[in-house]
Design an enzyme around this catalytic site. Structure first.
Site, mmCIF file in Angstrom:
data_model
loop_
_atom_site.group_PDB
_atom_site.id
_atom_site.type_symbol
_atom_site.label_atom_id
_atom_site.label_comp_id
_atom_site.label_asym_id
_atom_site.label_seq_id
_atom_site.Cartn_x
_atom_site.Cartn_y
_atom_site.Cartn_z
ATOM 1 C CG ASP A 192 24.935 37.156 8.589
ATOM 2 O OD1 ASP A 192 25.396 37.972 8.892
ATOM 3 O OD2 ASP A 192 24.338 36.275 8.793
ATOM 4 C CG HIS A 194 17.614 33.464 8.149
ATOM 5 N ND1 HIS A 194 16.649 33.529 9.284
ATOM 6 C CD2 HIS A 194 18.251 33.009 8.951
ATOM 7 C CE1 HIS A 194 17.691 33.970 10.347
ATOM 8 N NE2 HIS A 194 18.490 33.010 10.622
ATOM 9 C CG HIS A 218 22.562 30.965 8.436
ATOM 10 N ND1 HIS A 218 23.296 32.385 9.161
ATOM 11 C CD2 HIS A 218 21.520 30.715 9.347
ATOM 12 C CE1 HIS A 218 22.364 33.035 9.932
ATOM 13 N NE2 HIS A 218 21.866 32.118 10.031
ATOM 14 C CD GLN A 237 14.459 31.220 14.192
ATOM 15 O OE1 GLN A 237 13.522 30.987 14.525
ATOM 16 N NE2 GLN A 237 13.814 31.851 12.919
ATOM 17 C CG ASN A 268 19.830 28.552 13.191
ATOM 18 O OD1 ASN A 268 20.674 27.165 13.678
ATOM 19 N ND2 ASN A 268 20.719 29.336 13.176
HETATM 20 P P1 AMP Z 1 19.755 33.385 13.242
HETATM 21 O O1 AMP Z 1 20.416 33.224 14.130
HETATM 22 O O2 AMP Z 1 19.458 32.292 12.468
HETATM 23 O O3 AMP Z 1 18.616 33.547 13.646
HETATM 24 O O4 AMP Z 1 19.939 34.274 12.323
HETATM 25 C C1 AMP Z 1 20.440 35.953 12.062
HETATM 26 C C2 AMP Z 1 21.298 35.822 10.942
HETATM 27 O O5 AMP Z 1 20.795 37.425 10.952
HETATM 28 C C3 AMP Z 1 23.104 36.449 12.224
HETATM 29 O O6 AMP Z 1 24.112 35.974 11.466
HETATM 30 C C4 AMP Z 1 23.088 37.848 11.532
HETATM 31 O O7 AMP Z 1 24.305 38.150 11.525
HETATM 32 C C5 AMP Z 1 22.274 38.102 10.271
HETATM 33 N N1 AMP Z 1 21.247 39.644 10.345
HETATM 34 C C6 AMP Z 1 20.900 40.576 11.476
HETATM 35 N N2 AMP Z 1 20.461 41.429 11.048
HETATM 36 C C7 AMP Z 1 21.275 41.164 9.182
HETATM 37 C C8 AMP Z 1 20.950 42.401 8.875
HETATM 38 N N3 AMP Z 1 20.453 44.175 8.786
HETATM 39 N N4 AMP Z 1 21.144 42.420 7.230
HETATM 40 C C9 AMP Z 1 22.408 41.202 7.324
HETATM 41 N N5 AMP Z 1 22.207 40.014 8.546
HETATM 42 C C10 AMP Z 1 21.508 40.347 9.270
#
Ligand code: AMP
Ligand code: ZN
Length: 136
Positions: A32, A101, A103, A95, A88
């Site tokens: 992440d 995804h 975590h 989300q 999420n």
């Molecule tokens: P969520 O809030 O559960 O949708 O999680 C999205 C996650 O994606 C967050 O922890 C972000 O830091 C991560 N994220 C967003 N864009 C990228 C990216 N390009 N590469 C890696 N992680 C990302």
């Protein structure tokens, strides 16, 4: 199927580079970019599904088996003290990227990170009411 405007589709399918920890035919696991803790990773299915409800059940099963394996390997390699899995669904639930995804969040003693909720204090009646609502 891949969605054209979805960043996680592009990452999962290798069109955008990422710090990949694992890849197979169906999944890519990446670090992440905004980690909650050192080693925070994301399991991305290669098939697009916006959330848990849209993901086929066999992929849900495979994703959680992979989560178990990754958590075991990462715990051993990183020497973390605990592990949170988080997933999420919907903006209200936090989300921000609308491609399913999981975590994988390694936890370290004293890391000061907060992942949790404020516990409520429902009465027995309130618990019974919600139980009926769900099972009814
Ligand atoms: P969520 O809030 O559960 O949708 O999680 C999205 C996650 O994606 C967050 O922890 C972000 O830091 C991560 N994220 C967003 N864009 C990228 C990216 N390009 N590469 C890696 N992680 C990302
Ligand atoms: Zn996608």
């Amino acid at each position: 199927m891949k969605m054209d405007d979805c960043i996680f589709c592009k990452i999962a399918n290798g069109e955008i580079p990422s710090k990949t920890l694992y890849e197979d035919q169906d999944f890519r696991v990446i670090l992440d970019l905004g980690p909650a803790a050192r080693g925070h990773a994301l399991i991305l299915p290669k098939e697009h599904a916006a959330n848990l409800y849209e993901l086929p059940e066999e992929t849900v099963g495979a994703a959680f088996i992979l989560a178990k394996r990754m958590a075991a390997r990462m715990s051993e390699k990183l020497g973390c003290d605990g592990f949170n899995l988080m997933q999420n669904n919907g903006e209200t639930a936090g989300q921000t990227v609308f491609h399913f995804h999981i975590h994988l969040i390694p936890r370290y003693l004293g890391d000061g990170q907060r992942i949790g909720w404020i516990p409520g204090k429902p009465s027995g009646e309130e618990l019974e009411e919600v139980r009926r609502q769900i099972v009814g």
